[in-house]
Design an enzyme around this catalytic site. Structure first.
Site, PDB file in Angstrom:
ATOM      1  CG  ASP A 124      -1.993  -1.080   1.556  1.00  0.00           C
ATOM      2  OD1 ASP A 124      -2.216  -1.621   0.303  1.00  0.00           O
ATOM      3  OD2 ASP A 124      -2.715  -1.373   1.661  1.00  0.00           O
TER       4      ASP A 124
ATOM      5  CD  GLU B 256     -10.979  -1.359  -1.385  1.00  0.00           C
ATOM      6  OE1 GLU B 256     -12.535  -0.217  -0.275  1.00  0.00           O
ATOM      7  OE2 GLU B 256     -10.429  -1.258  -0.939  1.00  0.00           O
TER       8      GLU B 256
END
Length: 305
Positions: A15, A134
């Site tokens: 990330d 997600e």
């Protein structure tokens, strides 16, 4: 023992915020860990099957800012690289592929305009298009899809969405449990199993790995084709390497300076993870031949159990 007929991929997920690799819990409270290129090169050299780069603040700027990092990585890392975050248009996808990405990950753009999946898969090939889902489990037990790193409610039910993106031409799905992400409490096996049984395209399970056993568990108890992991590898890298924090670092660097790691994470590395899987009957790219400079096994070719 696990008896799998497919070759499982282990995929480090990085990330990115600005120039830095970051990590949080539930994709929030981001801590700066270092420069992503350093981690990526190490993961490549020690057996990663692919890499995923996610620009976790792209939604704030409506753009993906990873072009420089992608170029640096693609010049030194020769495994598939997936890039996501802030990709809104066909031209955005073309741009990141041009600078070195092999695949792209779409979430917000796909939910807002599902037809971009069909257009992108026809333009670049379905194997180039990964859809990131997600998921957050609701009080009634249903899983709903979210965007913007789990912050934006969509009301879309995860299994319905997974089957739709397959119909539209997506080549792969990465399912992330926001509830488990960064916690070290293990994958949401129920979620992974539901998605992988609902579609015929490959599914990557993401979110929750805190120990090597968790990786074996999600592989043995679901039909996932791959596992994306972050904290367990990143903290392992930090523990085994010393590197300076330069002036370009942004955000919360106190965690990196402290030398501490999140208490629920058991740091590990790719050789040890692959060895564990191999010894438990999981087919994965593993060869116990060479030693790296840290004393870990290195991976030199494909080898199956």
């Amino acid at each position: 023992m696990i008896n799998m007929s497919k070759n499982i991929r282990i995929i480090p997920r990085l990330d990115i915020k600005g120039p830095n690799l970051v990590k949080g819990i539930h994709l929030e409270g981001l801590r700066v860990l270092g420069k992503p290129e350093q981690f990526a090169r190490y993961y490549y050299e020690t057996g990663a099957d692919e890499l995923v780069y996610m620009d976790v603040v792209a939604s704030l700027y409506n753009r993906n800012s990873l072009h420089g990092i992608i170029k640096k990585t693609a010049n030194k890392v020769f495994i598939p690289l997936t890039v996501g975050g802030g990709l809104r248009t066909i031209e955005d996808i073309r741009d990141v592929l041009r600078v070195g990405a092999d695949k792209v990950s779409l979430n917000t753009a796909a939910i807002k305009n599902p037809q971009i999946i069909r257009e992108a898969s026809r333009t670049f090939g379905s194997s180039t298009i990964l859809i990131s889902i997600e998921a957050i489990k609701q009080p009634d037990g249903k899983y709903l899809a979210y965007t913007d790193n789990g912050r934006e409610y969509t009301g879309i039910e995860v299994i319905n969405w997974a089957t739709k993106v397959e119909e539209l031409g997506a080549g792969e799905i990465m399912i992330t449990s926001i509830d488990r992400e960064g916690t070290g409490s293990g994958f949401d096996i129920e979620l992974t199993k539901m998605v992988s049984e609902a579609v015929s395209i490959p599914v990557i399970s993401c979110g929750g790995a805190g120990a090597v056993k968790h990786i074996g568990d999600v592989i043995s108890e679901s039909k996932a084709n791959a596992v994306a992991i972050a904290s367990i590898l990143h903290y392992g890298f930090i523990k085994d390497h010393n590197f300076e924090i330069d002036s370009e670092s942004e955000g919360n660097i106190e965690f990196l300076k402290s030398g501490n790691s999140f208490s629920n994470i058991e740091p590990s590395n790719l050789p040890d993870i692959k060895k564990y899987l191999y010894e438990h009957g999981v087919e994965c790219r593993y060869k116990n031949e060479m030693k790296s400079s840290t004393g870990h096994e290195r991976f030199t070719s494909d080898c199956h159990h």
